[in-house]
Design a protein around this motif. Sequence first.
Motif, PDB file in Angstrom:
ATOM      1  N   SER A  83      30.169  44.717   2.103  1.00  0.00           N
ATOM      2  CA  SER A  83      31.432  45.435   2.329  1.00  0.00           C
ATOM      3  C   SER A  83      31.515  45.873   3.780  1.00  0.00           C
ATOM      4  N   GLY A  84      32.717  46.278   4.145  1.00  0.00           N
ATOM      5  CA  GLY A  84      32.923  46.855   5.475  1.00  0.00           C
ATOM      6  C   GLY A  84      32.972  48.367   5.356  1.00  0.00           C
ATOM      7  N   GLY A  85      33.753  48.980   6.208  1.00  0.00           N
ATOM      8  CA  GLY A  85      33.827  50.443   6.206  1.00  0.00           C
ATOM      9  C   GLY A  85      32.660  51.017   6.989  1.00  0.00           C
ATOM     10  N   SER A  86      32.661  52.334   7.128  1.00  0.00           N
ATOM     11  CA  SER A  86      31.644  52.944   7.991  1.00  0.00           C
ATOM     12  C   SER A  86      30.319  53.218   7.263  1.00  0.00           C
ATOM     13  N   THR A  87      30.329  53.388   5.957  1.00  0.00           N
ATOM     14  CA  THR A  87      29.111  53.820   5.247  1.00  0.00           C
ATOM     15  C   THR A  87      27.936  52.836   5.345  1.00  0.00           C
ATOM     16  N   ASP A 137      35.019  41.877   0.932  1.00  0.00           N
ATOM     17  CA  ASP A 137      36.428  41.901   1.323  1.00  0.00           C
ATOM     18  C   ASP A 137      36.563  41.753   2.834  1.00  0.00           C
ATOM     19  N   ARG A 182      39.612  42.415   6.125  1.00  0.00           N
ATOM     20  CA  ARG A 182      40.948  42.792   6.594  1.00  0.00           C
ATOM     21  C   ARG A 182      41.555  41.558   7.275  1.00  0.00           C
ATOM     22  N   ASN A 202      35.627  43.201   9.101  1.00  0.00           N
ATOM     23  CA  ASN A 202      34.371  43.484   8.391  1.00  0.00           C
ATOM     24  C   ASN A 202      33.281  42.505   8.824  1.00  0.00           C
ATOM     25  N   GLY A 259      31.439  49.972  -1.548  1.00  0.00           N
ATOM     26  CA  GLY A 259      31.688  51.359  -1.139  1.00  0.00           C
ATOM     27  C   GLY A 259      32.870  51.884  -1.918  1.00  0.00           C
ATOM     28  N   MET A 260      33.296  53.076  -1.568  1.00  0.00           N
ATOM     29  CA  MET A 260      34.468  53.644  -2.223  1.00  0.00           C
ATOM     30  C   MET A 260      35.255  54.451  -1.203  1.00  0.00           C
ATOM     31  N   GLY A 261      36.545  54.217  -1.142  1.00  0.00           N
ATOM     32  CA  GLY A 261      37.392  54.978  -0.221  1.00  0.00           C
ATOM     33  C   GLY A 261      37.752  56.331  -0.834  1.00  0.00           C
ATOM     34  N   HIS A 297      39.634  53.550  -3.871  1.00  0.00           N
ATOM     35  CA  HIS A 297      39.572  52.080  -3.834  1.00  0.00           C
ATOM     36  C   HIS A 297      38.121  51.628  -3.659  1.00  0.00           C
ATOM     37  N   THR A 298      37.874  50.421  -4.090  1.00  0.00           N
ATOM     38  CA  THR A 298      36.582  49.783  -3.836  1.00  0.00           C
ATOM     39  C   THR A 298      36.886  48.342  -3.496  1.00  0.00           C
ATOM     40  N   ALA A 299      35.995  47.683  -2.722  1.00  0.00           N
ATOM     41  CA  ALA A 299      36.334  46.377  -2.147  1.00  0.00           C
ATOM     42  C   ALA A 299      37.714  46.579  -1.499  1.00  0.00           C
ATOM     43  N   ARG A 352      44.718  42.342   2.874  1.00  0.00           N
ATOM     44  CA  ARG A 352      43.276  42.161   2.658  1.00  0.00           C
ATOM     45  C   ARG A 352      43.011  40.957   1.774  1.00  0.00           C
ATOM     46  N   LYS A 385      34.168  62.378  -0.338  1.00  0.00           N
ATOM     47  CA  LYS A 385      34.090  61.436  -1.463  1.00  0.00           C
ATOM     48  C   LYS A 385      33.756  62.155  -2.778  1.00  0.00           C
TER      49      LYS A 385
HETATM   50  C1  6PG Z   1      36.804  47.999   3.757  1.00  0.00           C
HETATM   51  C2  6PG Z   1      35.767  48.109   2.691  1.00  0.00           C
HETATM   52  C3  6PG Z   1      36.061  49.227   1.720  1.00  0.00           C
HETATM   53  C4  6PG Z   1      35.070  50.351   1.960  1.00  0.00           C
HETATM   54  C5  6PG Z   1      35.640  51.679   1.599  1.00  0.00           C
HETATM   55  C6  6PG Z   1      34.745  52.816   2.044  1.00  0.00           C
HETATM   56  O1  6PG Z   1      37.024  46.912   4.247  1.00  0.00           O
HETATM   57  O2  6PG Z   1      37.361  49.022   4.119  1.00  0.00           O
HETATM   58  O3  6PG Z   1      35.050  47.073   2.322  1.00  0.00           O
HETATM   59  O4  6PG Z   1      36.124  48.919   0.392  1.00  0.00           O
HETATM   60  O5  6PG Z   1      33.878  50.109   1.257  1.00  0.00           O
HETATM   61  O6  6PG Z   1      36.881  51.821   2.211  1.00  0.00           O
HETATM   62  O7  6PG Z   1      34.784  52.871   3.426  1.00  0.00           O
HETATM   63  P1  6PG Z   1      33.943  53.902   4.254  1.00  0.00           P
HETATM   64  O8  6PG Z   1      32.525  53.489   4.113  1.00  0.00           O
HETATM   65  O9  6PG Z   1      34.440  53.752   5.663  1.00  0.00           O
HETATM   66  O10 6PG Z   1      34.211  55.243   3.675  1.00  0.00           O
END
Ligand code: 6PG
Length: 246
Positions: free
Chosen positions: A42-46, A69, A71, A81, A148-150, A154-156, A184, A207
Motif C-alpha cells: 500500500s501507499g500512504g504515510s504509515t 492500489d 493513484r 505509491n 492501511g486505513m484512512g 477507507h482501505t486500499a 485510483r 485513526k
Molecule cells: C493510498 C493507500 C491507502 C492508505 C490509507 C492510509 O494510496 O492512500 O494505499 O489505502 O493505506 O490512506 O494512509 P496513511 O498511512 O497515510 O494514513
Amino acid sequence: MTPPNIEVLEDPSAVANRTVELMRETIARAIAERGKALVALSGGSTPGESYRRYAAGGAQTEALWYFVDERCVSPTSDRSNYGAARADLFLPGKIPDSRIFRMEGERDARRAARDYARALCKAAGIDEATAIDEHGRARVKLDLVIAGMGADGHTASLFPGTGAVQRNHELVTVVEPGSGLEQRITLTPPMLIGARRVLVLVTGESKRSPLALALSEGSEDEIPSRLYQRAESGVVTWLIDQAAKP
Ligand code: 6PG
C-alpha cells in the motif's frame, strides 16, 4: 463475526519492527512452500518506515512486488505509491525492475486495471475467466498484503460511499474517490481478503475512532475497512499502536 486478531504495539516504531518481522517470516514461508512470494504494497504515510527497515535488512530475492492500489498520476509524481515504494524499498533493497509489478496510474485507468488483473492471473497461473470462484473467492492468491486505513475508514482505494467495496466480481477496479482526490486503481475485496496473510497497519490518534468503527458491525460502504471482517480466521492481523487503540 470472527474475533479480530489485533496486536497492540507501543508506538509507530514498534509497529514498523513487527511489520518487518512478519514480512520476513511470511515471505520466507511462501518461498519455502511455493518457490516465490507475491507481496502487495500500500501507499500512504504509515508503511514507509516498515519498507525502509525491511530494505535495510536486505530484500528476499524470490519475492515479487505488487501493489494494493495506485493513484492515477505519473510514477514520478510525489503522490505515486510506486514512487514512494521505490524510494523506501525498491532502491535501497536493490530489487530489480523485473520483480516489480506496478499499477500504471499514468495510463487509461480501466485498461491499466484490466492489464493488472491479467498480470496477477498470469503470475498465479490462473485462467482469467475463472479467477473468481462460485463463492466469490479469488483464485489468485497473494502471499502477503500490506494494507492501511484512512481516517475516513477507507482501505486500499476502496472509499466510503463509492460502492467500490461491493465490487466482488473483479480482481482490480477503478475508483473515483471524490473530495478532489485523483482517480485510483485498486485491488478489490476478493483479492485483499483472499490473500494468505494481510497486515493492516494503523497508527496515531486520528485513526482511533475509525478503527473502532472498522471493528464494529455495520455498512461496509460506510466504513470499507470492515471488509476485513469477512476474511477467514487467522488471515488478517491488525498491527496498531497505543494511540490508535479504541
Ligand atoms: C493510498 C493507500 C491507502 C492508505 C490509507 C492510509 O494510496 O492512500 O494505499 O489505502 O493505506 O490512506 O494512509 P496513511 O498511512 O497515510 O494514513
